[in-house]
Motif scaffolding. Structure first.
Motif, mmCIF file in Angstrom:
data_model
loop_
_atom_site.group_PDB
_atom_site.id
_atom_site.type_symbol
_atom_site.label_atom_id
_atom_site.label_comp_id
_atom_site.label_asym_id
_atom_site.label_seq_id
_atom_site.Cartn_x
_atom_site.Cartn_y
_atom_site.Cartn_z
ATOM 1 N N ILE A 45 0.878 -1.179 0.000
ATOM 2 C CA ILE A 45 0.000 0.000 0.000
ATOM 3 C C ILE A 45 0.910 1.223 0.000
ATOM 4 C CG2 ILE A 45 -1.816 1.249 1.202
ATOM 5 C CD1 ILE A 45 -2.718 -1.429 0.154
ATOM 6 N N SER A 46 0.876 1.972 -1.091
ATOM 7 C CA SER A 46 1.795 3.106 -1.254
ATOM 8 C C SER A 46 1.002 4.370 -1.569
ATOM 9 C CB SER A 46 2.784 2.834 -2.390
ATOM 10 O OG SER A 46 3.453 1.605 -2.194
ATOM 11 N N ALA A 47 1.608 5.493 -1.257
ATOM 12 C CA ALA A 47 1.004 6.786 -1.584
ATOM 13 C C ALA A 47 2.105 7.782 -1.907
ATOM 14 C CB ALA A 47 0.147 7.298 -0.433
ATOM 15 N N THR A 107 7.964 -0.677 10.525
ATOM 16 C CA THR A 107 8.499 -0.989 9.194
ATOM 17 C C THR A 107 7.871 -0.047 8.190
ATOM 18 O OG1 THR A 107 6.786 -2.633 8.745
ATOM 19 C CG2 THR A 107 8.830 -3.447 9.721
ATOM 20 N N PHE A 108 8.660 0.355 7.202
ATOM 21 C CA PHE A 108 8.127 1.169 6.103
ATOM 22 C C PHE A 108 9.168 1.191 4.991
ATOM 23 C CE2 PHE A 108 10.407 4.092 8.835
ATOM 24 C CZ PHE A 108 11.127 4.898 7.948
ATOM 25 N N ALA A 109 8.720 1.668 3.832
ATOM 26 C CA ALA A 109 9.628 1.867 2.703
ATOM 27 C C ALA A 109 9.367 3.254 2.143
ATOM 28 C CB ALA A 109 9.409 0.798 1.631
ATOM 29 N N PHE A 110 10.416 3.844 1.553
ATOM 30 C CA PHE A 110 10.225 5.189 0.995
ATOM 31 C C PHE A 110 11.121 5.368 -0.216
ATOM 32 C CE2 PHE A 110 13.819 5.692 3.803
ATOM 33 C CZ PHE A 110 14.662 6.584 3.141
ATOM 34 N N ARG A 111 10.761 6.379 -1.013
ATOM 35 C CA ARG A 111 11.530 6.727 -2.193
ATOM 36 C C ARG A 111 11.446 8.254 -2.346
ATOM 37 N NH1 ARG A 111 11.804 3.447 -6.966
ATOM 38 N NH2 ARG A 111 9.931 2.335 -6.311
ATOM 39 N N THR A 112 12.589 8.922 -2.352
ATOM 40 C CA THR A 112 12.577 10.385 -2.463
ATOM 41 C C THR A 112 13.936 10.872 -2.958
ATOM 42 O OG1 THR A 112 12.092 12.446 -1.273
ATOM 43 C CG2 THR A 112 13.394 10.789 -0.102
ATOM 44 N N THR A 113 13.951 12.120 -3.406
ATOM 45 C CA THR A 113 15.212 12.789 -3.755
ATOM 46 C C THR A 113 15.371 14.087 -2.974
ATOM 47 O OG1 THR A 113 14.109 13.883 -5.616
ATOM 48 C CG2 THR A 113 15.246 11.792 -6.075
ATOM 49 N N VAL A 127 8.360 14.753 0.512
ATOM 50 C CA VAL A 127 7.911 14.740 -0.883
ATOM 51 C C VAL A 127 8.454 13.455 -1.512
ATOM 52 C CG1 VAL A 127 7.948 15.880 -3.117
ATOM 53 C CG2 VAL A 127 7.880 17.247 -1.007
ATOM 54 N N GLY A 128 7.577 12.565 -1.876
ATOM 55 C CA GLY A 128 8.015 11.304 -2.459
ATOM 56 C C GLY A 128 7.014 10.202 -2.170
ATOM 57 N N CYS A 129 7.513 8.995 -2.137
ATOM 58 C CA CYS A 129 6.649 7.821 -1.985
ATOM 59 C C CYS A 129 6.874 7.187 -0.627
ATOM 60 C CB CYS A 129 6.956 6.815 -3.098
ATOM 61 S SG CYS A 129 6.169 5.214 -2.866
ATOM 62 N N LEU A 130 5.789 6.941 0.087
ATOM 63 C CA LEU A 130 5.818 6.159 1.312
ATOM 64 C C LEU A 130 5.020 4.881 1.067
ATOM 65 C CD1 LEU A 130 5.397 8.484 4.441
ATOM 66 C CD2 LEU A 130 7.273 6.914 3.945
ATOM 67 N N SER A 131 5.514 3.771 1.597
ATOM 68 C CA SER A 131 4.880 2.486 1.283
ATOM 69 C C SER A 131 4.850 1.587 2.506
ATOM 70 C CB SER A 131 5.651 1.791 0.150
ATOM 71 O OG SER A 131 5.143 0.505 -0.099
ATOM 72 N N SER A 132 3.717 0.896 2.681
ATOM 73 C CA SER A 132 3.578 -0.202 3.646
ATOM 74 C C SER A 132 4.084 0.191 5.030
ATOM 75 C CB SER A 132 4.321 -1.442 3.134
ATOM 76 O OG SER A 132 3.873 -1.785 1.841
ATOM 77 N N VAL A 133 3.496 1.245 5.579
ATOM 78 C CA VAL A 133 3.917 1.748 6.887
ATOM 79 C C VAL A 133 3.190 0.967 7.983
ATOM 80 C CG1 VAL A 133 4.087 3.759 8.379
ATOM 81 C CG2 VAL A 133 4.268 4.030 5.898
ATOM 82 N N GLN A 134 3.968 0.403 8.922
ATOM 83 C CA GLN A 134 3.408 -0.373 10.029
ATOM 84 C C GLN A 134 4.026 0.126 11.330
ATOM 85 O OE1 GLN A 134 1.630 -3.739 9.290
ATOM 86 N NE2 GLN A 134 0.841 -3.464 11.356
ATOM 87 N N GLY A 148 5.612 2.225 -4.565
ATOM 88 C CA GLY A 148 6.382 1.388 -3.655
ATOM 89 C C GLY A 148 6.700 0.016 -4.206
ATOM 90 N N ALA A 149 6.228 -0.266 -5.421
ATOM 91 C CA ALA A 149 6.523 -1.579 -6.011
ATOM 92 C C ALA A 149 8.000 -1.682 -6.302
ATOM 93 C CB ALA A 149 5.717 -1.763 -7.291
ATOM 94 N N LEU A 150 8.553 -2.875 -6.114
ATOM 95 C CA LEU A 150 9.971 -3.079 -6.399
ATOM 96 C C LEU A 150 10.225 -2.957 -7.882
ATOM 97 C CD1 LEU A 150 10.684 -6.092 -4.053
ATOM 98 C CD2 LEU A 150 11.249 -3.713 -3.658
#
Length: 1263
Positions: A955-957, A998-1004, A1120-1127, A1158-1160
């Motif tokens: 689940i990403s946003a 746990t969480f994943a993120f993507r940003t610059t 600013v970016g992508c946050l994914s699967s935050v628990q 958030g997809a690989l």
């Protein structure tokens, strides 16, 4: 004499027919009078012969059953496998049974033997049964009689008994009897130029059933046996080509029979062996059966056979001449025949014929004159090669021919004169090969095949084995070799040969390679190439694809395209479907016409008909539908001044046709046989006099859109429309894909509660190939899963010990067993998978994912599994060693057994089996909880940050500048907050001594605030990216101390790549893991508890918080970016904001969009769970709903009001434009006729929109 071949063959055909009728009557008469007379007592002594005799009192003439003359039976001089006892019956005889005894009052008897037969006393043939050389069980003492009724009678003059084994404490000893009757038939011989001619007898009336039968024997591999021409250019030809029999039927007029104007069927193999072969052609009602030696091909053909009269031309005899040819069989790679050469001559000439299936093998070898070298003539990759070598040095190497291992006879001529060597294959000049050698070939001894095992025979030592196959017409120095005299007089030396017999067999006939597998063979075995068949195993029997999407799902697979094989190892092949893995599993099968189609100008004389072709055959579709719990197909039908039913005659004007080719007149949303549309069932039709809106025949659009869900009628294969040829009359339709849910066999199970309980089913028929697969779970240490018995044969699968499963069977070669041992216990009350297969080549057993164990079948052994009792499941016929536990999804040769239905009526067995989570719970990932269902299980993702059937879908946003998502913890204790107690009494309820994040993120962007947890006591936890891109975790567990700060800075994490973060705290100990790298450990000094937590924020903190300067910098733009699967512990704040914003205590402010960001990516993408779209897929889709704006504030409400006003203005403008353009659009659509999906559908929707605007009281809406 010159004879027209067409008439020749035509004549020959009819004569054979008359002969066959007469012969059939003789055979029937023979059976009527019981063809079981004793044949031996009337024979003279001269009718008996043998390979040798121990003494005159042991001669073959004393080998009569129950007689005591002489020594009381026949015994040979030496007891070995080359001995035989031969009986000349005086004329061709039908032999139906044999009996044997040992030597009277002795220790001499034979325990097993073969039978061979011949018409001429030469060129023998083995008696075969079940496609194998049949070994008869013999005697166990000297005087008991062992009688055998032959499964197939032998028709021959000469019969041989060939001992295989005998009493080890004695020698070979036999007394025999043969049973049968005289066999007479008309015989005609042809010399290649003669023929039999029939002429048409017009007086005879054609029969309802035409039969042509004949027997033939020949040494020629090619030739026409039969030819007949009809009056319309049609003809039938039966021709021998390369030892195989072809039946060519040409129907002449391709206009009359365009689909099957020419039929060419080939049967049989090795038919040029100078033995009788039977042919039968039966023609009845366009069905033709073509049989050659018990192998039958069925096909359809139109045409007639006519009765003809007989005449003949040319040189022919009404007898059958037997060519004096003595073949020799080289049984093994060590077989050899050593013959004297022509020493002293400066010229060597050797010729012979051979046939084999092997690509390699030494054919001939000799010495080089006065040297230590050798001369080799051998097969290599199907070619003839000659190799001359001296002391390891190759002097010459030549090759010729190709494909010589095709089972046909090939001739080889070798000539050596002085220093020139030449070889020719099949008397073809183009295959001649020559070489010049500096030495002469020394020709005292020629070795055909291999070499003697004793001694060092350097001239034939090769890296490959000797020749396996047949040879004949062996000639040395232009003088034919008398092989019979070699056998009788010891002239020459040989080993492991069969003389006067060619033992070649076609192991690809019948072809045991299933599902289109290609058969290839060697002398000893055959091989199946299963490439591109969709099947695996020694005979391409077992499917490599699962039977359903449900089976794929429970292997952990996600939505996507898969091949399924609905009938498993049955005859139907695999096909491609789309599997949509939601909580339910949907199978989606597309067809070739998904567009909206508009129909005009159709009437009963010229109807509009459309055929739907699916990505699977109707048989495959039926198998899939039968497996499914539920199937449906959406059908949208639009009509304007176009009726479904003609009330004047009660005949339908539009209909659809389903899988069974039946006409149906109910439409989407309705039911079969009610003769009403959906509005008729609901009482909402626009005209109460009609049960369908279309039948009101109004000049306005109406529609029926809904699902057809009666499984027996699906899928829709054809739609017919006939009422659109009046002014303003039009119809349109759109058919969705076939959707099927579930697999009712996958969870079909039974629980066996007592050791004496079992289920019984009809006998399992798996004569040549059988596979059994099922799941089981138990806590018992042993028990029989399945058993089926025959008179001698059986098949059984059982749990022999807690870690051992055995598959045992007997097909007549004695009991065999394949065992698989597991390192782990199998009685752990979890589901385990068992797959057992037995075919003519091998038996195999596999348990779960353990390596498969296999056992090869004996060559030339029994191959047919013959069972006749009931199939017992969960127990045995003796009610011993029964199974305690559950068996599920039992399939035999691809067919599922309904365990639940049988269990309902069987004491001691209950339908169904609970407890699937113990086995499948590991499929629920990322904190998902396994929930039991009657048929299977489901994964509850309520407390997981993921979604999907296995809680694997991330689940990403995407967060924009200023976006804030706040999850409030205090709403969990609103009741406490409203009480009169002091604040500290309820804040203490939310004190945390540990966190799991746990969480994943993507940003610059840097700096960034990723996550912030606040407290009513001014304590906090924050995760930020610093300006240099390092990850920083800040804990303040004491409001009076500075925060603990931990930085992970081995690389910049603001690089646009997906970063995975795990944070775990146990009191003062903190563990951090980034991107599956090594886990890092830190110690907190500010405290061990986070007290009275208030909220968790993702992105920008909007409330006033007492935070340090670093957090303020990071919060300046938030994230600013992508946050994914935050628990956070059991809370999934991002999932709550996206999917449960109306019920969860979450506040979203700013721009916030669900995304797959958030997809690989790259190589890891296959491991992520994604849902693919499918064109025009109208079934349920496993996808989240994008949340474009989730701001829950006053500004959001104001913005919403403004948006609604703008939308209404745009809609009014669009409607005005559509009304203005209505006439032009309609005429344009009318001119186009059949249009593509977008234009046709949008045009129709435009018309429907205008119609709805003009008529506000319209009852049925279209979009």
């Amino acid at each position: 004499m010159i004879v027209n071949m067409d008439s020749v063959t035509e004549i020959f055909l009819k004569l054979l027919f008359l002969l066959s009728v007469h012969r059939q009557h003789m055979a029937v008469a023979g059976n009527k009078y019981n063809c079981d007379d004793q044949l031996v007592p009337a024979l003279p002594q001269s009718s008996f012969s043998s390979s040798s005799e121990l003494s005159s009192s042991h001669s073959p003439g004393f080998a009569r059953l129950n007689r005591r003359e002489g020594a009381g039976g026949w015994s040979p001089l030496a007891s070995n496998k080359y001995q035989w006892l031969q009986i000349d019956l005086g004329e061709r005889t039908e032999i139906t049974a044999v009996a044997t005894q040992g030597g009277y009052g002795s220790s001499d008897w034979v325990t097993s033997y073969l039978l061979m037969f011949s018409d001429s006393g030469q060129n023998w043939k083995h008696y075969r049964q079940e496609e194998s050389i049949w070994a008869f069980s013999g005697n166990t003492n000297a005087d008991s009689v062992v009688y055998y009724k032959l499964q197939h009678s032998i028709k021959a003059r000469f019969l041989r008994f060939v001992p295989l084994d005998w009493n080890p404490n004695g020698r070979i000893g036999m007394r025999v009897e043969v049973y049968g009757c005289t066999y007479r038939s008309e015989v005609v011989g042809f010399d290649g130029k003669s023929c039999l001619i029939y002429t048409l007898n017009k007086k005879l009336i054609n029969a309802l059933k035409d039969v042509i039968s004949l027997k033939f024997k020949t040494m020629q591999s090619d030739g026409i046996l039969l030819h007949r021409e009809g009056q319309n250019g049609d003809h039938i030809t039966m021709e021998l080509t390369k030892g195989k029999l072809s039946l060519l039927i040409n129907l002449g007029d391709t206009k009359t029979h365009p689909s099957n104007a020419q039929i060419n069927i080939t049967l049989g193999s090795l038919l040029d062996d100078q033995h009788w072969h039977s042919v039968l052609i039966e023609h009845f009602n366009n069905q033709v059966n073509f049989t050659v030696d018990k192998h039958t091909h069925h096909f359809h053909a139109k045409g007639e056979f006519s009765y003809l009269d007989l005449d003949y031309e040319g040189n022919m005899s009404f007898s059958c001449l037997e060519p004096q040819v003595v073949p020799v069989t080289f049984l093994s790679s060590s077989s050899f025949l050593a013959l004297q050469g022509t020493s002293g001559q400066d010229e060597v000439f050797v010729s012979f014929e051979f046939r084999t299936w092997n690509k390699e093998g030494l054919l001939l070898s000799s010495k080089l004159h006065q040297s230590s070298g050798g001369f080799l003539l051998y097969l290599s990759d199907g070619r003839i090669k000659i190799n001359l070598h001296k002391t390891g040095r190759v002097l010459s190497d030549i090759a010729t021919g190709a494909g010589l291992n095709n089972g046909q006879w090939h001739s080889v001529s070798l000539s050596v004169k002085r220093s020139r060597i030449s070889v020719r294959v099949d008397n073809d000049v183009t295959t001649s090969a020559h070489a010049f050698i500096p030495l002469q070939i020394y020709s005292d001894v020629f070795y055909f095949g291999g070499c003697p095992s004793s001694g060092n025979i350097s001239e034939c030592n090769t890296s490959f084995g000797g020749f396996q196959g047949c040879m004949q017409h062996i000639s040395i120095g232009n003088k034919a070799v008398d092989v019979i005299s070699i056998q009788q007089n010891g002239f020459g030396n040989f080993s492991d040969l069969l003389i006067d017999l060619c033992g070649i067999t076609d192991r690809c006939l019948p072809n045991y390679c299933e599902h289109g597998g290609e058969c290839s063979q060697s002398w000893n075995s055959f091989h199946c190439n299963c490439a591109n068949t969709g099947y695996k195993g020694a005979t391409c029997h077992y499917p490599i694809y699962e039977q359903s999407c449900e089976a794929y799902k429970h292997r952990g697979n996600t939505s996507g395209f898969y091949n399924i094989d609905s009938d498993g190892s049955g005859p139907l092949g695999p096909f491609l479907v789309y599997c949509n893995m939601t909580d339910a599993t949907w199978t989606i099968i597309q067809h070739n016409s998904t567009n909206l189609t508009r129909v005009k100008s159709a009437n009963r004389e010229n109807p509009h008909t459309v055929f739907f072709k699916y990505s699977a055959s109707l048989d495959q579709l039926q198998a899939t539908i039968n497996l499914a719990d539920h199937c449906e197909q959406e059908l949208a039908y639009y009509c304007k001044k176009s009726r479904l039913l003609d009330k004047s005659d009660g005949m339908p004007l539009s209909w659809w046709i389903g899988r069974t080719n039946e006409t149906h007149t109910y439409w989407g949303g309705s039911l079969p046989a009610v003769q009403k549309c959906a509005c008729g069932l609901q009482g909402s039709c626009i005209d109460s006099q009609h049960y369908c809106n279309c039948d009101a025949d109004r000049d306005e659009w109406t529609n029926y859109t809904g699902f057809l869900s009666y499984k027996d009628h699906l899928p829709v294969t054809e739609i017919v429309i006939t009422d659109t040829d009046r002014p303003n009359s039009e119809a349109a339709y759109k058919l969705g894909p076939l959707l099927c849910r579930g697999d009712r066999t996958f969870w079909n199970s039974a629980s066996f509660n007592t050791e004496t309980s079992y289920l019984h089913f009809p006998t399992f028929h798996g004569e040549f190939s059988a596979d059994v697969s099922f799941f089981f779970k138990t806590i018992a240490s042993s028990g029989v899963f399945l058993e089926n018995l025959g008179i001698q044969d059986f098949i059984r699968i059982e749990l022999q010990s807690p870690s051992e499963v055995a598959f045992s069977f007997d097909v007549g070669n004695g009991p065999s067993e394949v065992v698989v041992q597991s390192h782990n216990s199998l009685n752990d009350n979890q589901w385990h998978y068992v797959k057992a297969e037995r075919n003519v080549k091998e038996a195999s057993l596999q348990i779960d994912q353990l390596p498969q164990r296999s056992q090869s079948a004996p060559p030339d052994g029994h191959i047919r599994l013959q069972l006749n009792s009931q199939l017992f499941v969960g127990g045995t016929a003796s009610r011993q060693k029964g199974f305690l536990g559950c068996i599920r999804s039992l399939r035999l040769n691809g067919m599922a057994l309904d365990l639940e239905e049988r269990a309902k009526i069987t004491p001691g067995v209950e339908p169904g089996c609970p407890g699937h989570c113990s086995s499948y719970g590991n499929l629920c990932h990322n904190g998902g909880k396994c929930r039991e269902k009657y048929s299977g299980f489901s994964c509850d993702c309520t407390f997981s940050a993921y979604a999907g059937p296995f809680c694997k879908k991330e689940i990403s946003a995407y967060f924009w500048t200023g976006t804030s998502v706040t999850y409030n913890f205090q709403e969990y204790y609103t009741l406490a907050k409203n009480s009169s107690s002091h604040a500290s009494s309820f804040y203490a309820d939310m004190t945390l001594a540990r966190e799991a994040i746990t969480f994943a993120f993507r940003t610059t962007r840097t700096p960034s605030l990723l996550l912030y947890v606040s407290s009513f006591y001014k304590e906090y936890l924050s995760v930020i990216l610093t300006r240099n891109g390092s990850l920083q975790i800040r804990y303040k567990l004491d409001s009076h101390q500075d925060p603990d700060v931990f930085s992970i800075s081995f690389k910049s994490m603001a690089d646009g790549q997906l970063q995975h973060v795990k944070i775990n705290r146990e009191e003062e100990t903190l563990f951090v893991e980034v991107n599956q790298n090594e886990r890092m450990k830190f110690i907190l000094s500010s405290g061990t508890e986070l007290n009275a937590i208030k909220s968790l924020t993702l992105g920008k903190i909007l409330e006033n918080s007492d935070v340090d300067e670093e957090i303020i910098k990071a919060n300046s733009q938030g994230f600013v970016g992508c946050l994914s699967s935050v628990q956070f512990n059991h809370i999934a704040p991002l999932k709550a904001a996206l999917h449960h914003s109306s019920s969860a205590p979450v506040i979203v402010k700013g721009r916030f969009t669900e995304s797959s960001c958030g997809a690989l990516t790259g190589a890891d993408s296959t491991s992520s769970e994604t849902t693919h779209s499918f064109a025009d897929h109208s079934g349920p889709i496993d996808e989240g709903k994008p949340l474009a704006n989730a701001i829950r504030s006053d500004s959001a409400i104001i913005g919403g009001v403004i948006a609604v006003v703008i939308f209404i203005v745009l809609c009014i403008t669009a409607i005005a434009i559509r009304i203005y353009k209505k006439k032009g659009i309609y005429s344009k659509n009318e001119a186009k006729g059949s249009e593509n999906e977008d234009s046709a559908e949008s045009a129709l929707k435009s018309e429907l929109s205008m119609q709805n605007t003009a008529n506000e009281n319209q009852k049925e809406y279209f979009f």
